[in-house]
Write a protein that holds these residues in place. Structure first.
Motif, short mmCIF file in Angstrom:
data_model
loop_
_atom_site.label_atom_id
_atom_site.label_comp_id
_atom_site.label_asym_id
_atom_site.label_seq_id
_atom_site.Cartn_x
_atom_site.Cartn_y
_atom_site.Cartn_z
N ALA A 1 -9.22 10.70 0.78
CA ALA A 1 -9.26 9.27 0.47
C ALA A 1 -8.42 8.44 1.42
N GLY A 2 -7.59 9.10 2.24
CA GLY A 2 -6.72 8.36 3.14
C GLY A 2 -5.53 7.74 2.45
N CYS A 3 -5.02 8.42 1.41
CA CYS A 3 -3.87 7.88 0.66
C CYS A 3 -2.63 7.84 1.55
N ARG A 4 -1.82 6.85 1.34
CA ARG A 4 -0.60 6.69 2.12
C ARG A 4 0.49 7.62 1.62
N TYR A 5 0.55 7.82 0.31
CA TYR A 5 1.60 8.64 -0.29
C TYR A 5 0.95 9.87 -0.93
N LEU A 6 0.84 10.93 -0.17
CA LEU A 6 0.15 12.12 -0.65
C LEU A 6 0.92 12.79 -1.78
N ASP A 7 2.24 12.68 -1.78
CA ASP A 7 3.03 13.30 -2.83
C ASP A 7 2.76 12.67 -4.20
N HIS A 8 2.22 11.46 -4.20
CA HIS A 8 1.99 10.76 -5.46
C HIS A 8 0.61 11.02 -6.04
N VAL A 9 -0.21 11.79 -5.36
CA VAL A 9 -1.59 11.99 -5.81
C VAL A 9 -1.68 12.54 -7.23
N PRO A 10 -0.89 13.55 -7.63
CA PRO A 10 -0.96 13.99 -9.03
C PRO A 10 -0.67 12.86 -10.02
N ALA A 11 0.30 12.01 -9.71
CA ALA A 11 0.59 10.88 -10.60
C ALA A 11 -0.55 9.87 -10.58
N TYR A 12 -1.15 9.65 -9.40
CA TYR A 12 -2.30 8.75 -9.33
C TYR A 12 -3.43 9.23 -10.23
N LEU A 13 -3.73 10.52 -10.17
CA LEU A 13 -4.82 11.06 -10.97
C LEU A 13 -4.50 10.96 -12.46
N ASN A 14 -3.24 11.18 -12.82
CA ASN A 14 -2.86 11.04 -14.22
C ASN A 14 -3.05 9.61 -14.70
N ASN A 15 -2.71 8.65 -13.86
CA ASN A 15 -2.87 7.25 -14.24
C ASN A 15 -4.35 6.89 -14.36
N LEU A 16 -5.18 7.36 -13.44
CA LEU A 16 -6.61 7.08 -13.51
C LEU A 16 -7.23 7.70 -14.76
N PHE A 17 -6.72 8.87 -15.13
CA PHE A 17 -7.19 9.49 -16.37
C PHE A 17 -6.74 8.68 -17.59
N ARG A 18 -5.50 8.21 -17.55
CA ARG A 18 -4.98 7.39 -18.65
C ARG A 18 -5.81 6.14 -18.85
#
Length: 285
Positions: free
Chosen positions: A188-205
Motif C-alpha cells: 500500500a506504500g504506507c509511511r509507517y510500516l511498524d504501525h500496520v498491525p494497529a492500522y488493521l485493528n482500527n479498520l476492523f474496529r
C-alpha cells in the motif's frame, strides 16, 4: 410630591417613562439588588450563569427601548410598562433563579433523533447519499489507513499468514507464534510500516475490514509473504513450526465507504474492482 397626568402631551415621552419608572420601581430595586449581585458573583465562576446574565441584561435594554418607543407614539406609560412586564414574564417562564430550564434527558433527546430519522426515511424526496457514519469515520482514519483501504479496493483481498507450532505436538495442541503477518503495508506504500498491525485493528474496529480464516484461491499470492524476514524468523524460533494461510477482506460496508469517499467520481463509473468475500454470520448458539 406633585401628581402628574400621564396623558399630558407637554411632558416628553422619555422623561415621563423615567419619572414613572423611578416612582414605581424603587422598592423593587431594593428587593432585587441583593439577588442581582449574587447572580453576578455566580457568573464569575459559572459560564452558564454568565451567559444567562448577559442574555437578561440585553433583554432588559431591549425592553426599555420598546417602552420608550411605545410612549413616544402615544401609548400610556402604565400600559407600556405592563406590556413590557408581560413580555418579561413570558420570556422567563420556566426559568429558576436566572437559570435556563434543565436540558432534556438523554432518553428524550435520543427519542427525538429517532423520530426525525424515521420521518426522513418516509421522505421520498430525501436525497441523502452515503452512510451518515462516513463523515465520522473519515475523521478517525490515518493517511496510511486510507492507502490500505485503496489497496484492498483495487487489489482485492490480501494474503495473511499465522505461524504456529507444528510437528507431532502441534497436531495435538498448536500454539500461536506470530499472527497476521502480511505485506499490506509495503504494497500500500504506507509511511509507517511498524504501525500496520494497529492500522488493521482500527479498520476492523470501524467495520471496514474483516479477517478471514480461509486462504486465497491462488497459492502464488503467499510465496512472497512467506519469504519475508519476519515470517522466516518466526518459523526458525521453534524446532517445529508451520504456516497457516489466512486472508484480509473489505466488508460490504467498507467497500461502499471506499467507493463513496475515496474514489473520484469520474473513475468510479469506469472502474472494475475485485470481489471480496462476505463475512460469515455470527453463530449465537
Amino acid at each position: 410630591m406633585t401628581e402628574y397626568d400621564e396623558h399630558d402631551p407637554g411632558l416628553p415621552g422619555l422623561a415621563r417613562v423615567a419619572a414613572y419608572a423611578a416612582l414605581h420601581t424603587t422598592e423593587w430595586g431594593v428587593r432585587t439588588s441583593l439577588q442581582s449581585w449574587k447572580r453576578v458573583g455566580r457568573a464569575v465562576t459559572d459560564p452558564e450563569e454568565a451567559a444567562a446574565l448577559v442574555h437578561d441584561a440585553g433583554r432588559a435594554l431591549d425592553l426599555v427601548g420598546e417602552v420608550a418607543r411605545s410612549v413616544t407614539t402615544g401609548t400610556p406609560v402604565a400600559q407600556a410598562l405592563i406590556a413590557a412586564a408581560e413580555r418579561v414574564n413570558g420570556s422567563t417562564n420556566g426559568r429558576l433563579n436566572g437559570r435556563a430550564e434543565p436540558p432534556k434527558s438523554q432518553a428524550e433527546t435520543l427519542r427525538e433523533m429517532g423520530q426525525d430519522l424515521l420521518s426522513r426515511s418516509r421522505d421520498v424526496w430525501n436525497t441523502d447519499e452515503g452512510h451518515p457514519a462516513y463523515e465520522r469515520i473519515l475523521g478517525e482514519l490515518a493517511p496510511d489507513e486510507a492507502r490500505i483501504l485503496m489497496l484492498l479496493l483495487t487489489g482485492g483481498p490480501q494474503p495473511s499468514v499465522d505461524v504456529r507450532t507444528g510437528g507431532p505436538a502441534g497436531m495435538v495442541h498448536s500454539q500461536l507464534i506470530a499472527p497476521g503477518l502480511t505485506m499490506i503495508g509495503a504494497r500500500a506504500g504506507c509511511r509507517y510500516l511498524d504501525h500496520v498491525p494497529a492500522y488493521l485493528n482500527n479498520l476492523f474496529r470501524l467495520g471496514l475490514v474483516w479477517f478471514s480464516r480461509e486462504s486465497l484461491r491462488d497459492p502464488m499470492e503467499y510465496q512472497v509473504v512467506e519469504a519475508q524476514p519476519d515470517v522466516l524468523a518466526a518459523l526458525h524460533s521453534v524446532k517445529f513450526a508451520k504456516v497457516v494461510r489466512r486472508s484480509i477482506h473489505l466488508t460490504p460496508f467498507g467497500e461502499d465507504f471506499c467507493r463513496t469517499c475515496l474514489v473520484e467520481e469520474e473513475h468510479l463509473a469506469v472502474a472494475s474492482f475485485p470481489e471480496h468475500a462476505v463475512p460469515p454470520e455470527i453463530d449465537e448458539d
